[in-house]
Design an enzyme around this catalytic site. Structure first.
Site, PDB file in Angstrom:
ATOM      1  N   TYR A 133       0.851  -1.193   0.000  1.00  0.00           N
ATOM      2  CA  TYR A 133       0.000   0.000   0.000  1.00  0.00           C
ATOM      3  C   TYR A 133       0.890   1.247   0.000  1.00  0.00           C
ATOM      4  CZ  TYR A 133      -3.810  -3.146   1.451  1.00  0.00           C
ATOM      5  OH  TYR A 133      -4.746  -4.161   1.526  1.00  0.00           O
ATOM      6  N   HIS A 187      -0.580 -11.998   1.068  1.00  0.00           N
ATOM      7  CA  HIS A 187      -1.310 -10.992   0.309  1.00  0.00           C
ATOM      8  C   HIS A 187      -1.647 -11.481  -1.105  1.00  0.00           C
ATOM      9  CE1 HIS A 187      -1.654  -6.354  -0.458  1.00  0.00           C
ATOM     10  NE2 HIS A 187      -2.804  -6.996  -0.527  1.00  0.00           N
TER      11      HIS A 187
END
Length: 307
Positions: free
Chosen positions: A56, A117
């Site tokens: 992110y 992820h």
């Protein structure tokens, strides 16, 4: 603020959690000072679960979160992050390096929940034989407490849940007003197994807020608009009248332990926190929503999302 037990971990979590993607500017510019204020306000308001990831903002979300927690707030939250990311190797050594880098950015000695992820990026065997053993080693070393996995591909998540080596799962856009396919097979299985469940992007990458993410392809936006037109009975306010019912739809689903809110301002955070009061859709409204789009994925493949 409402709380629940996060599956078999025994952790007591706020049903509303703070999502980390906007903290790193993934969906647009985010003022660093406002982000820090918002993180503190979230904690003061009872949110004790914050989820982030190294991808992110290329580490910016973790860095900002670590900075906001550095003044003594680390023990106030259950901190969740993720290992590796798009374009990276999911092998054993790189998984270890990824988590070590996250610990440094987050300015902490441990991460409560470490998730693999977007597990759909690599073969199932790579996750099981490389990534997962690395996280199990880190857990043994005390650097992480629990292990989770994230992907929005429901059959893959089901396969990982059945493996019985994960404490939690995270998906996005799979339990929301215009695509609630996670409820059919996955959520009953997680309840049976005692798996913690995190629901991301409950507003459909901005679709239900009438602000669709720029990367969404026109066919998806058009289909979403068609479905949203059938939900006019839920609109109590304008503009963005599906935000509140969309949040309440997830927050009151018993099989979902944490619903993430992707706020970047204190004002938006406060609004979303008011929805975590235990009040969901009316029974007839919920029944009507479930009848609509039964078994219909809104995002059938990554290509159609536009990523």
């Amino acid at each position: 603020m409402e709380y629940t037990t996060f599956g078999r971990t025994g952790l007591r979590v706020s049903k509303l959690g703070l999502g980390g993607a906007p903290l790193g500017g993934v969906f647009g510019p985010a003022d660093e000072h406002e982000i820090e204020k918002m993180i503190h306000e979230a904690i003061d308001g009872g949110i004790n679960f914050i989820d982030t990831a190294p991808s992110y903002g290329r580490g910016e979300s973790e860095r900002r979160l670590g900075q906001a927690l550095a003044g003594g707030r680390r023990n106030d939250i259950i901190l969740a992050s993720k290992a590796v990311g798009p374009g990276e190797s999911f092998d054993y050594d790189n998984t270890i390096r990824s988590v070590e880098s996250s610990l440094a950015r987050l300015q902490t000695d441990w991460i409560d929940l470490l998730q693999i992820h977007d597990a759909e990026q690599v073969p199932y065997e790579t996750v099981v034989n490389e990534t997962l053993p690395a996280l199990e080693k880190l857990r043994k070393d005390g650097k992480i407490r629990y292990i989770g996995i994230s992907t929005r591909i429901l059959p893959l998540l089901k396969r990982f849940v059945e493996l019985d080596r994960f404490d939690s799962i995270q998906f996005y856009t799979r339990y929301m007003l215009i695509d609630h396919t996670a409820k059919d097979e996955l959520l009953p299985l997680t309840q049976e197994k005692g798996i913690g469940v995190i629901n991301g992007s409950v507003l459909g990458l901005g679709l239900l807020a009438d602000t669709p993410a720029a990367f969404l392809r026109p066919p998806i936006v058009e289909e979403a608009a068609r479905r949203m037109a059938q939900l006019q009975f839920l609109r109590k306010t304008e503009p963005h009248g599906l935000v509140e019912p969309g949040m309440r739809f997830s927050l009151t689903q018993p099989a979902i332990h944490v619903t993430l809110t992707g706020a970047t301002t204190c004002e938006k955070l406060r609004a979303n926190m008011t929805y975590c009061d235990g009040r969901g859709l009316e029974p007839d409204e919920l029944s009507r929503v479930y009848t609509l789009f039964q078994g219909q994925n809104l995002f059938p493949s990554e290509k159609e999302v536009g990523k």
